[in-house]
Design an enzyme around this catalytic site. Structure first.
Site, short mmCIF file in Angstrom:
data_model
loop_
_atom_site.label_atom_id
_atom_site.label_comp_id
_atom_site.label_asym_id
_atom_site.label_seq_id
_atom_site.Cartn_x
_atom_site.Cartn_y
_atom_site.Cartn_z
N GLU A 25 34.39 58.35 69.52
CA GLU A 25 34.32 59.39 68.48
C GLU A 25 35.35 60.49 68.72
O GLU A 25 36.05 60.91 67.80
CB GLU A 25 32.91 59.99 68.42
CG GLU A 25 31.82 59.00 68.12
CD GLU A 25 31.26 58.31 69.37
OE1 GLU A 25 30.30 57.53 69.21
OE2 GLU A 25 31.77 58.53 70.49
N CYS A 53 27.53 61.55 72.26
CA CYS A 53 27.17 62.46 73.34
C CYS A 53 27.39 63.90 72.88
O CYS A 53 27.92 64.16 71.79
CB CYS A 53 28.00 62.16 74.59
SG CYS A 53 29.74 62.64 74.43
N CYS A 56 31.18 64.72 72.13
CA CYS A 56 31.64 64.20 70.85
C CYS A 56 30.95 64.90 69.68
O CYS A 56 31.58 65.18 68.66
CB CYS A 56 31.41 62.69 70.78
SG CYS A 56 32.43 61.77 71.96
#
Length: 120
Positions: A25, A53, A56
């Site tokens: 991402e 996460c 990101c």
């Protein structure tokens, strides 16, 4: 995706680029914004196999991403890794007070299988 068309693709390059921050991402946001000369993704949807996460998710906030769709949750990934997890994007977006519209669980089982094969 914009206007129903895929405009960019990326994959996790942590190992191939020897960069622990090169998650799919974040790499996609970096490369696409650089190539397009923009920092504003409000008209775009990002699709990902796993809930992003916190790093990101934070990048999605700063890029003003309009929508994010994911398959397996971070809790699913943590289960694969035999750890305890939490919904990282939800926590990040709540903490920062903004974030993209989010839809989770899309093609969850298929995403889970891909993640289990990669991390398992």
């Amino acid at each position: 995706m914009k206007d129903g068309k895929i405009v960019f693709e990326n994959e996790n390059q942590i190992h191939t680029a020897s960069d622990p921050t090169f998650h799919a991402e974040l790499g996609l946001i970096r490369r696409f914004c650089s190539q397009q000369g923009t920092e504003d993704l409000r008209d775009y949807t990002l699709y990902t196999s796993c809930e992003p996460c916190m790093m990101c998710s934070g990048a999605m906030v700063w890029a003003k991403l309009g929508r994010m769709v994911y398959g397996a949750s971070n809790i699913d990934l943590e289960n694969i890794l035999h750890k305890t997890g939490h919904n990282t994007s939800e926590l990040t977006f709540t903490e920062m007070g903004r974030g993209p519209k989010t839809t989770g669980g899309v093609l969850r089982d298929a995403s889970y299988q891909v993640l289990a094969a990669y991390f398992g």
